[in-house]
Write a protein that holds these residues in place. Structure first.
Motif, PDB file in Angstrom:
ATOM      1  N   GLN A  10      64.750  12.678  77.246  1.00  0.00           N
ATOM      2  CA  GLN A  10      63.928  13.587  78.186  1.00  0.00           C
ATOM      3  C   GLN A  10      64.559  14.437  77.801  1.00  0.00           C
ATOM      4  O   GLN A  10      65.264  15.095  77.413  1.00  0.00           O
ATOM      5  N   SER A  12      63.488  19.228  78.587  1.00  0.00           N
ATOM      6  CA  SER A  12      62.839  20.646  79.269  1.00  0.00           C
ATOM      7  C   SER A  12      62.891  21.767  78.137  1.00  0.00           C
ATOM      8  O   SER A  12      64.863  22.018  77.994  1.00  0.00           O
ATOM      9  N   ALA A  14      62.401  25.622  77.475  1.00  0.00           N
ATOM     10  CA  ALA A  14      61.562  27.226  77.264  1.00  0.00           C
ATOM     11  C   ALA A  14      62.260  28.497  76.528  1.00  0.00           C
ATOM     12  O   ALA A  14      63.404  27.786  76.113  1.00  0.00           O
ATOM     13  N   GLU A  70      56.937  27.118  78.568  1.00  0.00           N
ATOM     14  CA  GLU A  70      57.821  25.857  78.878  1.00  0.00           C
ATOM     15  C   GLU A  70      57.052  24.656  78.602  1.00  0.00           C
ATOM     16  O   GLU A  70      56.373  24.327  79.039  1.00  0.00           O
ATOM     17  N   LEU A  72      57.616  19.999  78.797  1.00  0.00           N
ATOM     18  CA  LEU A  72      58.507  19.123  78.977  1.00  0.00           C
ATOM     19  C   LEU A  72      57.377  17.336  77.681  1.00  0.00           C
ATOM     20  O   LEU A  72      56.809  17.516  77.684  1.00  0.00           O
ATOM     21  N   GLN A  74      60.204  14.628  74.399  1.00  0.00           N
ATOM     22  CA  GLN A  74      60.784  14.053  74.285  1.00  0.00           C
ATOM     23  C   GLN A  74      61.116  14.426  72.167  1.00  0.00           C
ATOM     24  O   GLN A  74      60.308  15.013  71.762  1.00  0.00           O
ATOM     25  N   GLU A  96      54.188  17.713  78.286  1.00  0.00           N
ATOM     26  CA  GLU A  96      53.279  19.042  78.722  1.00  0.00           C
ATOM     27  C   GLU A  96      54.431  20.312  78.981  1.00  0.00           C
ATOM     28  O   GLU A  96      55.285  20.482  78.326  1.00  0.00           O
ATOM     29  N   SER A 106      63.536  30.301  83.400  1.00  0.00           N
ATOM     30  CA  SER A 106      63.006  28.174  83.809  1.00  0.00           C
ATOM     31  C   SER A 106      64.938  27.862  83.975  1.00  0.00           C
ATOM     32  O   SER A 106      65.856  28.378  83.152  1.00  0.00           O
ATOM     33  N   LYS A 108      65.929  25.175  83.154  1.00  0.00           N
ATOM     34  CA  LYS A 108      66.569  23.866  82.593  1.00  0.00           C
ATOM     35  C   LYS A 108      65.904  24.717  80.778  1.00  0.00           C
ATOM     36  O   LYS A 108      65.144  23.619  80.750  1.00  0.00           O
ATOM     37  N   ASN A 110      66.825  24.247  78.203  1.00  0.00           N
ATOM     38  CA  ASN A 110      67.471  23.969  76.772  1.00  0.00           C
ATOM     39  C   ASN A 110      67.997  22.825  77.860  1.00  0.00           C
ATOM     40  O   ASN A 110      69.634  22.547  77.429  1.00  0.00           O
ATOM     41  N   TYR A 111      67.744  21.715  77.521  1.00  0.00           N
ATOM     42  CA  TYR A 111      67.926  20.670  78.315  1.00  0.00           C
ATOM     43  C   TYR A 111      67.701  19.249  77.388  1.00  0.00           C
ATOM     44  O   TYR A 111      66.628  19.204  77.670  1.00  0.00           O
ATOM     45  N   ARG A 176      72.058  20.065  75.057  1.00  0.00           N
ATOM     46  CA  ARG A 176      70.924  20.799  74.598  1.00  0.00           C
ATOM     47  C   ARG A 176      70.969  20.662  73.208  1.00  0.00           C
ATOM     48  O   ARG A 176      71.683  19.788  72.862  1.00  0.00           O
TER      49      ARG A 176
END
Length: 210
Positions: A10, A12, A14, A70, A72, A74, A96, A106, A108, A110-111, A176
């Motif tokens: 996962q 995330s 932005a 932003e 989402l 992999q 997304e 955001s 998150k 850089n997660y 990150r």
């Protein structure tokens, strides 16, 4: 089953788009393109992270340079053959995407979370200044028998912890994505500037499989 596999990788991100779309490849008539996004760090520097995105998610004929987005997705890898060897190429596969208003922050930016298996013995070392570092290559499963191979870097206590991992060990990492420039020697005297991507680990857990 598929949703469970997606849960193990996962991302995330932005940041600001800093490049135009560049064609990558087609899959069953669906075109995929790459763009680069600049993501700020707390240190006022930034990471430039490549995104792989479908033409069905964004208008690839339009320029988004300067826009804040932003996403989402992999963190994925593939081997590209060059100079008689395979080179690991990494990018964030976008699932997304949202175009953000100016000033948007955001939660998150850089997660990343990865759940995978150690596929090389971790390399532990110290910098000349005494900082402890360990490198892990993590295999993260994907549907249809595929895997992504993600380089991760740990620091301090996490590095000492990772030093004792064994090949095949099941671990989870949180952190990150960071970019790092380096010089690659090409020929006897020439050097080429390249960028490496890796996961900077902030949290690390061992998983006991039943």
């Amino acid at each position: 089953m598929t949703d469970k596999v997606f849960d193990n990788n996962q991302v995330s991100i932005a940041g600001e788009v800093i490049s135009e779309f560049e064609y990558s490849h087609d899959v069953f008539g669906e075109g995929f393109y790459t763009i680069d996004v600049s993501v700020g760090r707390l240190s006022n520097s930034s990471d430039v992270i490549p995104l792989m995105i479908s033409e069905r998610l964004m208008d690839v004929k339009k320029s988004y340079v300067g826009k804040y987005i932003e996403i989402l997705g992999q963190f994925r890898s593939y081997n590209r053959h060059e100079e008689n060897r395979n080179r690991l190429v990494l990018s964030v596969f976008v699932r997304e995407v949202k175009i953000c208003d100016e000033g948007y922050e955001s939660p998150k930016p850089n997660y990343i979370f990865l759940d995978g298996y150690v596929c090389k013995q971790p390399i532990y070392r110290k910098t000349p200044l005494g900082r402890e570092i360990a490198d892990i290559l993590l295999a993260v499963n994907r549907p249809y028998g595929k895997s992504d191979y993600i380089p991760c870097i740990c620091w301090g206590r996490n590095a000492r912890f990772a030093e004792n991992f064994t090949v095949g060990g099941h671990i989870q990492v949180f952190g990150r994505i960071q970019s790092r420039e380096y010089q690659k020697k090409v020929g006897d005297e020439d050097f080429e500037r390249r960028v490496a991507y890796e996961v900077s680990v902030s949290k690390l857990e061992c998983i006991e499989d039943n």
